[in-house]
Write an enzyme that holds these catalytic residues in place. Structure first.
Site, PDB file in Angstrom:
ATOM      1  N   CYS A  32      25.596  31.108 -19.190  1.00 60.03           N
ATOM      2  CA  CYS A  32      26.447  30.155 -18.303  1.00 60.03           C
ATOM      3  C   CYS A  32      26.992  29.209 -19.073  1.00 60.03           C
ATOM      4  CB  CYS A  32      25.554  29.444 -17.285  1.00 60.03           C
ATOM      5  SG  CYS A  32      24.872  30.541 -15.979  1.00 60.03           S
ATOM      6  N   ASN A  66      27.866  30.498  -8.429  1.00 60.96           N
ATOM      7  CA  ASN A  66      27.706  30.490  -9.936  1.00 60.96           C
ATOM      8  C   ASN A  66      28.421  31.616 -10.751  1.00 60.96           C
ATOM      9  OD1 ASN A  66      26.891  30.381 -12.433  1.00 60.96           O
ATOM     10  ND2 ASN A  66      24.421  30.063 -11.926  1.00 60.96           N
ATOM     11  N   HIS A  97      28.868  22.551 -14.749  1.00 60.64           N
ATOM     12  CA  HIS A  97      28.541  24.051 -14.479  1.00 60.64           C
ATOM     13  C   HIS A  97      28.287  23.947 -12.957  1.00 60.64           C
ATOM     14  CE1 HIS A  97      27.044  27.798 -14.417  1.00 60.64           C
ATOM     15  NE2 HIS A  97      25.846  27.653 -14.381  1.00 60.64           N
TER      16      HIS A  97
HETATM   17  O1  UT7 Z   1      23.364  29.112 -14.004  1.00 59.23           O
HETATM   18  C1  UT7 Z   1      21.968  28.969 -14.891  1.00 59.23           C
HETATM   19  C2  UT7 Z   1      21.145  27.933 -14.404  1.00 59.23           C
HETATM   20  N1  UT7 Z   1      20.732  28.443 -13.174  1.00 59.23           N
HETATM   21  C3  UT7 Z   1      20.404  27.462 -12.168  1.00 59.23           C
HETATM   22  O2  UT7 Z   1      20.784  26.088 -12.537  1.00 59.23           O
HETATM   23  C4  UT7 Z   1      19.518  27.739 -10.917  1.00 59.23           C
HETATM   24  C5  UT7 Z   1      18.307  26.677 -10.821  1.00 59.23           C
HETATM   25  N2  UT7 Z   1      17.746  26.830  -9.780  1.00 59.23           N
HETATM   26  C6  UT7 Z   1      18.007  26.553  -8.413  1.00 59.23           C
HETATM   27  O3  UT7 Z   1      19.353  26.371  -8.025  1.00 59.23           O
HETATM   28  C7  UT7 Z   1      17.122  26.558  -7.445  1.00 59.23           C
HETATM   29  O4  UT7 Z   1      15.656  26.678  -7.745  1.00 59.23           O
HETATM   30  C8  UT7 Z   1      17.332  27.883  -6.344  1.00 59.23           C
HETATM   31  C9  UT7 Z   1      18.618  27.656  -5.554  1.00 59.23           C
HETATM   32  C10 UT7 Z   1      17.309  28.989  -7.022  1.00 59.23           C
HETATM   33  C11 UT7 Z   1      15.948  27.803  -5.262  1.00 59.23           C
HETATM   34  O5  UT7 Z   1      15.985  26.433  -4.722  1.00 59.23           O
HETATM   35  P1  UT7 Z   1      14.574  25.794  -4.429  1.00 59.23           P
HETATM   36  O6  UT7 Z   1      14.840  24.703  -3.757  1.00 59.23           O
HETATM   37  O7  UT7 Z   1      14.049  25.649  -5.895  1.00 59.23           O
HETATM   38  O8  UT7 Z   1      13.717  26.971  -3.714  1.00 59.23           O
HETATM   39  P2  UT7 Z   1      12.320  27.649  -4.195  1.00 59.23           P
HETATM   40  O9  UT7 Z   1      12.685  28.707  -5.168  1.00 59.23           O
HETATM   41  O10 UT7 Z   1      11.381  26.558  -4.607  1.00 59.23           O
HETATM   42  O11 UT7 Z   1      11.814  28.619  -2.975  1.00 59.23           O
HETATM   43  C12 UT7 Z   1      11.700  27.689  -1.602  1.00 59.23           C
HETATM   44  C13 UT7 Z   1      11.384  28.811  -0.400  1.00 59.23           C
HETATM   45  C14 UT7 Z   1      10.358  29.903  -0.879  1.00 59.23           C
HETATM   46  O12 UT7 Z   1       9.482  29.992   0.096  1.00 59.23           O
HETATM   47  P3  UT7 Z   1       8.028  29.652   0.268  1.00 59.23           P
HETATM   48  O13 UT7 Z   1       7.376  30.051  -1.038  1.00 59.23           O
HETATM   49  O14 UT7 Z   1       8.410  28.037   0.185  1.00 59.23           O
HETATM   50  O15 UT7 Z   1       7.856  29.972   1.593  1.00 59.23           O
HETATM   51  C15 UT7 Z   1      11.350  30.967  -1.152  1.00 59.23           C
HETATM   52  O16 UT7 Z   1      10.824  32.326  -0.760  1.00 59.23           O
HETATM   53  O17 UT7 Z   1      12.435  29.240  -0.165  1.00 59.23           O
HETATM   54  C16 UT7 Z   1      12.402  30.777  -0.104  1.00 59.23           C
HETATM   55  N3  UT7 Z   1      13.930  31.364  -0.825  1.00 59.23           N
HETATM   56  C17 UT7 Z   1      14.854  31.504   0.441  1.00 59.23           C
HETATM   57  N4  UT7 Z   1      14.395  31.488   1.729  1.00 59.23           N
HETATM   58  C18 UT7 Z   1      15.884  32.005   2.225  1.00 59.23           C
HETATM   59  C19 UT7 Z   1      14.173  31.780  -1.756  1.00 59.23           C
HETATM   60  N5  UT7 Z   1      15.349  32.145  -1.693  1.00 59.23           N
HETATM   61  C20 UT7 Z   1      15.799  32.218  -0.189  1.00 59.23           C
HETATM   62  C21 UT7 Z   1      17.019  32.529   0.149  1.00 59.23           C
HETATM   63  N6  UT7 Z   1      16.775  32.400   1.517  1.00 59.23           N
HETATM   64  N7  UT7 Z   1      17.868  33.027  -0.299  1.00 59.23           N
END
Ligand code: UT7
Length: 322
Positions: A113, A279, A249
């Site tokens: 990225c 992204n 970004h």
């Molecule tokens: O460009 C390169 C750099 N990349 C980034 O900067 C990405 C950085 N990370 C992020 O932007 C975030 O961590 C995400 C958007 C990827 C995820 O958000 P989060 O608030 O960190 O969520 P999480 O991974 O902690 O997941 C929370 C919950 C989980 O369920 P449980 O375990 O709490 O029951 C996931 O399984 O959300 C669930 N989940 C979803 N639910 C609905 C994960 N993806 C989805 C989805 N829809 N698409």
């Protein structure tokens, strides 16, 4: 000493819009979850046969046109991408030929990225050293080609697109500072585990596919960008109040808001396109820059802080007097 000045910008997006509602039909997700966790509402997805090079070419052609620079005048093309058309030649070489810039240096930079920011940093150094006068810098990706559309953790996050700038040597500033960093120790948090030398299948027999530990990446991104913007201000000899626009970004609105807060900037001084583009990796910063220029938000003489963070990990920034 010469500065590298941005003469013009350009961008290109695929036509096809994929909304969060469209993704609700593919995986167990919701528009509400995607919007509240990322800020994304929709993304563009390349058509079959439409490549990174096609998008890069369109963005470059627009930037060259607006700069009033002929392709044959270019001394160099640097293209940030992690989704090249071919293993080789570099996508920069492909678009060099399509543009009619044959003969100048042309190469790709793979910094995930941060690819565009790395490309900008390299181009700036060539111009400052007096080794190039006119350089085309592009960030272009078709990241959706390596998305697993059955994996909700990643498939909602990415989109395709390209942005470009034409840089010219000038006595007027210009790029004021660039900072480039990487830490390969974080490889496993965000990576695509297949490739030429390692083999095109991973141990689970998956094909080309993005692997990301989202929560961990999020935490390191916020912390790292915090110190990166501090370093960029120091290297440019500037303070927070001197920055007119933050052009970050576009991975996650919550990461963008954290960086804006660190700079004491209200969100009306931050360029946000993640809602429309998602992204786009190397495409994200130059797409946001071009949108800001074309909307009339960014004006000549203003100070822009550009930054990116991605796989590697890599992170990079630039302070630019537009
Ligand atoms: O460009 C390169 C750099 N990349 C980034 O900067 C990405 C950085 N990370 C992020 O932007 C975030 O961590 C995400 C958007 C990827 C995820 O958000 P989060 O608030 O960190 O969520 P999480 O991974 O902690 O997941 C929370 C919950 C989980 O369920 P449980 O375990 O709490 O029951 C996931 O399984 O959300 C669930 N989940 C979803 N639910 C609905 C994960 N993806 C989805 C989805 N829809 N698409």
């Amino acid at each position: 000493m010469s500065f590298a000045r941005i003469v013009a910008t350009g961008s290109a997006l695929p036509e096809r819009v994929v909304t969060n509602a469209d993704l609700e039909k593919l995986v167990d997700t919701s528009d509400e979850w995607i919007r509240s966790r990322t800020g994304i509402r929709e993304r563009r997805v390349a058509a079959e046969g439409e490549t990174t090079g096609d998008l890069a070419f369109r963005a470059a052609r627009q930037a060259l046109h607006d700069a009033g620079v002929k392709a044959s005048e270019l001394d160099m093309i640097v293209l940030g991408t992690t989704t090249p058309d071919l293993i080789f030649p570099a996508t920069a070489c492909l678009i060099q030929d399509w543009l009619g810039a044959n003969g100048c240096a042309a190469f790709d930079v793979n910094a995930a990225c941060s690819g565009f920011m790395y490309a900008l940093g390299i181009a700036d150094k060539f111009i400052r050293a007096g080794n190039a006068k006119k350089v085309l810098v592009v960030g272009a990706e078709t990241l959706t080609r390596m998305v697993d559309w059955s994996e909700r953790e990643t498939c909602v996050l990415f989109g395709d697109g390209a942005g470009a700038v034409v840089l010219e040597a000038s006595d007027e500033p210009g790029v004021l500072a660039t900072c480039l960093h990487a830490d390969g120790g974080y490889k496993d948090l965000l990576w695509n585990p297949v490739g030429v030398s390692a083999g095109f299948k991973d141990e689970k027999n998956h094909g080309v596919r993005i692997n990301m530990s989202g929560r961990e990446v999020f935490k390191v991104a916020v912390k790292t960008l915090d110190s990166l913007v501090g370093q960029t201000l120091r290297e440019a000899g500037m303070h927070e109040k001197d920055v007119d626009w933050l052009i970050p970004h576009q991975a996650n609105l919550r990461i963008i808001e954290a960086t804006a807060k660190r700079l004491g900037m209200s969100m009306d001084r931050v360029i946000v396109t993640v809602d429309k583009h998602a992204n786009t990796s190397s495409g994200s910063v130059p797409l946001a820059l071009d949108a800001a220029v074309r909307s009339g938000k960014v004006r000549r003489g203003q100070n822009l802080l550009l930054e990116a963070f991605g796989g590697g990990f890599t992170w990079a920034s630039a302070m630019v007097r537009y």
